[in-house]
Design a protein around this motif. Sequence first.
Motif, PDB file in Angstrom:
ATOM      1  N   GLU A  54       0.994  -1.161  -0.081  1.00 22.51           N
ATOM      2  CA  GLU A  54      -0.161  -0.015  -0.073  1.00 22.51           C
ATOM      3  C   GLU A  54       1.134   1.170   0.004  1.00 22.51           C
ATOM      4  O   GLU A  54       1.633   1.577   0.909  1.00 22.51           O
ATOM      5  N   ASN A  55       0.605   2.010  -1.000  1.00 21.06           N
ATOM      6  CA  ASN A  55       1.539   3.388  -1.003  1.00 21.06           C
ATOM      7  C   ASN A  55       0.992   4.264  -2.006  1.00 21.06           C
ATOM      8  O   ASN A  55      -0.055   3.929  -2.750  1.00 21.06           O
ATOM      9  N   VAL A  56       1.806   5.265  -2.309  1.00 22.08           N
ATOM     10  CA  VAL A  56       1.400   6.371  -3.476  1.00 22.08           C
ATOM     11  C   VAL A  56       2.540   5.919  -4.311  1.00 22.08           C
ATOM     12  O   VAL A  56       3.876   6.116  -3.828  1.00 22.08           O
ATOM     13  N   TYR A  57       2.462   5.852  -5.782  1.00 25.65           N
ATOM     14  CA  TYR A  57       3.653   5.636  -6.685  1.00 25.65           C
ATOM     15  C   TYR A  57       3.357   6.710  -7.803  1.00 25.65           C
ATOM     16  O   TYR A  57       2.655   6.930  -8.120  1.00 25.65           O
ATOM     17  N   THR A 109       6.540  17.024 -19.465  1.00 30.41           N
ATOM     18  CA  THR A 109       6.486  15.905 -18.781  1.00 30.41           C
ATOM     19  C   THR A 109       5.153  15.573 -18.280  1.00 30.41           C
ATOM     20  O   THR A 109       4.627  16.502 -17.710  1.00 30.41           O
ATOM     21  N   LEU A 110       4.709  14.280 -18.425  1.00 31.69           N
ATOM     22  CA  LEU A 110       3.459  13.906 -17.743  1.00 31.69           C
ATOM     23  C   LEU A 110       3.942  13.286 -16.299  1.00 31.69           C
ATOM     24  O   LEU A 110       4.520  12.545 -16.518  1.00 31.69           O
ATOM     25  N   HIS A 111       3.294  13.720 -15.390  1.00 28.94           N
ATOM     26  CA  HIS A 111       3.118  13.182 -14.071  1.00 28.94           C
ATOM     27  C   HIS A 111       1.942  12.098 -13.996  1.00 28.94           C
ATOM     28  O   HIS A 111       1.027  12.376 -13.648  1.00 28.94           O
ATOM     29  N   HIS A 112       2.515  10.888 -13.627  1.00 31.62           N
ATOM     30  CA  HIS A 112       1.646   9.825 -13.403  1.00 31.62           C
ATOM     31  C   HIS A 112       1.406   9.443 -11.883  1.00 31.62           C
ATOM     32  O   HIS A 112       2.880   9.086 -11.304  1.00 31.62           O
ATOM     33  N   GLU A 113       0.403   9.479 -10.977  1.00 31.61           N
ATOM     34  CA  GLU A 113       0.534   9.094  -9.644  1.00 31.61           C
ATOM     35  C   GLU A 113      -0.555   7.985  -9.559  1.00 31.61           C
ATOM     36  O   GLU A 113      -1.814   8.227 -10.216  1.00 31.61           O
ATOM     37  N   LEU A 114      -0.175   7.092  -8.963  1.00 28.09           N
ATOM     38  CA  LEU A 114      -0.980   5.675  -8.499  1.00 28.09           C
ATOM     39  C   LEU A 114      -1.106   5.700  -6.895  1.00 28.09           C
ATOM     40  O   LEU A 114      -0.003   5.804  -6.360  1.00 28.09           O
ATOM     41  N   LYS A 115      -2.440   5.833  -6.487  1.00 27.39           N
ATOM     42  CA  LYS A 115      -2.862   5.499  -5.040  1.00 27.39           C
ATOM     43  C   LYS A 115      -3.394   4.372  -4.921  1.00 27.39           C
ATOM     44  O   LYS A 115      -4.317   3.679  -5.695  1.00 27.39           O
ATOM     45  N   LEU A 116      -2.760   3.320  -4.175  1.00 25.13           N
ATOM     46  CA  LEU A 116      -3.162   1.885  -4.036  1.00 25.13           C
ATOM     47  C   LEU A 116      -3.188   1.554  -2.757  1.00 25.13           C
ATOM     48  O   LEU A 116      -2.057   1.446  -1.833  1.00 25.13           O
ATOM     49  N   MET A 147     -15.699  11.763  -2.974  1.00 19.79           N
ATOM     50  CA  MET A 147     -15.080  10.936  -2.058  1.00 19.79           C
ATOM     51  C   MET A 147     -13.529  11.494  -1.998  1.00 19.79           C
ATOM     52  O   MET A 147     -12.979  12.311  -2.947  1.00 19.79           O
ATOM     53  N   LYS A 148     -13.026  11.630  -0.680  1.00 17.70           N
ATOM     54  CA  LYS A 148     -11.749  12.048  -0.660  1.00 17.70           C
ATOM     55  C   LYS A 148     -10.624  10.737  -0.133  1.00 17.70           C
ATOM     56  O   LYS A 148     -11.148   9.886   0.442  1.00 17.70           O
ATOM     57  N   TYR A 149      -9.581  10.544  -0.879  1.00 15.14           N
ATOM     58  CA  TYR A 149      -8.814   9.494  -0.832  1.00 15.14           C
ATOM     59  C   TYR A 149      -7.440   9.940  -0.352  1.00 15.14           C
ATOM     60  O   TYR A 149      -6.732  10.564  -1.155  1.00 15.14           O
ATOM     61  N   LEU A 150      -7.042   9.717   0.914  1.00 14.04           N
ATOM     62  CA  LEU A 150      -5.720  10.220   1.647  1.00 14.04           C
ATOM     63  C   LEU A 150      -4.945   8.938   1.762  1.00 14.04           C
ATOM     64  O   LEU A 150      -5.354   7.875   2.466  1.00 14.04           O
ATOM     65  N   LEU A 151      -3.423   9.093   1.324  1.00 15.75           N
ATOM     66  CA  LEU A 151      -2.665   7.876   1.418  1.00 15.75           C
ATOM     67  C   LEU A 151      -1.289   8.565   1.688  1.00 15.75           C
ATOM     68  O   LEU A 151      -0.863   8.882   0.586  1.00 15.75           O
ATOM     69  N   ASN A 152      -0.723   8.105   2.742  1.00 18.70           N
ATOM     70  CA  ASN A 152       0.766   8.527   2.786  1.00 18.70           C
ATOM     71  C   ASN A 152       1.087   9.889   2.665  1.00 18.70           C
ATOM     72  O   ASN A 152       2.106  10.000   1.485  1.00 18.70           O
ATOM     73  N   GLY A 153       0.496  10.853   2.996  1.00 20.43           N
ATOM     74  CA  GLY A 153       0.670  12.282   2.578  1.00 20.43           C
ATOM     75  C   GLY A 153       0.409  12.867   1.442  1.00 20.43           C
ATOM     76  O   GLY A 153       0.765  13.878   1.026  1.00 20.43           O
ATOM     77  N   HIS A 154      -0.376  12.047   0.808  1.00 24.92           N
ATOM     78  CA  HIS A 154      -1.074  12.467  -0.544  1.00 24.92           C
ATOM     79  C   HIS A 154      -2.603  12.368  -0.623  1.00 24.92           C
ATOM     80  O   HIS A 154      -3.295  11.613   0.199  1.00 24.92           O
ATOM     81  N   PHE A 155      -3.243  13.372  -1.214  1.00 23.58           N
ATOM     82  CA  PHE A 155      -4.733  13.575  -1.080  1.00 23.58           C
ATOM     83  C   PHE A 155      -5.364  13.643  -2.334  1.00 23.58           C
ATOM     84  O   PHE A 155      -4.539  14.177  -3.473  1.00 23.58           O
ATOM     85  N   GLN A 156      -6.906  13.206  -2.642  1.00 25.00           N
ATOM     86  CA  GLN A 156      -7.257  13.424  -3.678  1.00 25.00           C
ATOM     87  C   GLN A 156      -8.780  13.543  -3.701  1.00 25.00           C
ATOM     88  O   GLN A 156      -9.384  12.556  -2.790  1.00 25.00           O
TER      89      GLN A 156
END
Length: 242
Positions: free
Chosen positions: A28-31, A41-48, A156-165
């Motif tokens: 479980e992390n943000v990648y 540059t395109l920035h891809h962010e995964l939250k799992l 919905m708010k999805y918060l994980l390891n210092g990242h939010f969306q």
Amino acid sequence: MELKKFSVFVGLVVLLFFSGKIEAQIPENVYHYEEKSSDGTLHHELKLDSDYFVHTIYRESPAEFIKTLGGFYTINDNTLMVQLEFNSNYKKDNISNLQIPFKIKNGTLILEKPTQMIFTATSYGPQDLDGKWLITGRVTDQGEERRDTSRPRKTMKYLLNGHFQWIAYNTETFEFFGCGGGTYDATNGKYTENIAYFSRDNSRVGATLSFNYELNGNDWYHTGKSSKGDPLNEIWSKRIAK
């Protein structure tokens, strides 16, 4: 002697079996992954986390939101099987589920589809508000006003390891109403968001918003001012299951 060899063989088979199962799980992390293109540059962010997947793409300079999609996932034979709840590009691509082969190598997460992308894990750690939250109401002068979170229209708010969306969407029609995200800090009742992408207004990128928060059971009381400067007093509830 033969019995001993057989026992060793069985032990190796069991070890390999369970090792395979462990390797198939994604921590479980943000990648993050950076994709170079002719437009920048395109920035891809995964939250799992243990059961939910969100993939968001944006540009940092100049700031531009590209797309986001996400939903509940399972893993089958080192393939991410995602049943999407939202897809900001749904009107264009009609994609409502994903099957993405993956592998984990040297601490990185490698997605093999549509092209190979090598994601690195964030170094941020867990915080008080980590989790999936659905807005369930507001506090007014007359008291709490609650809403039904089982309806298809969700925020919905999805918060994980210092990242939010946050994401606003409809699970039945796949309508997408907007999203925003970035990094956050929650310490001693103070919640601060640093906006990295905002689908409705790219000019909001770079802003920092501060709020007060209080946890009461599965409820998060969120007070302060919105990005427009309007006062807010929201109630968010932890999303326990689908």
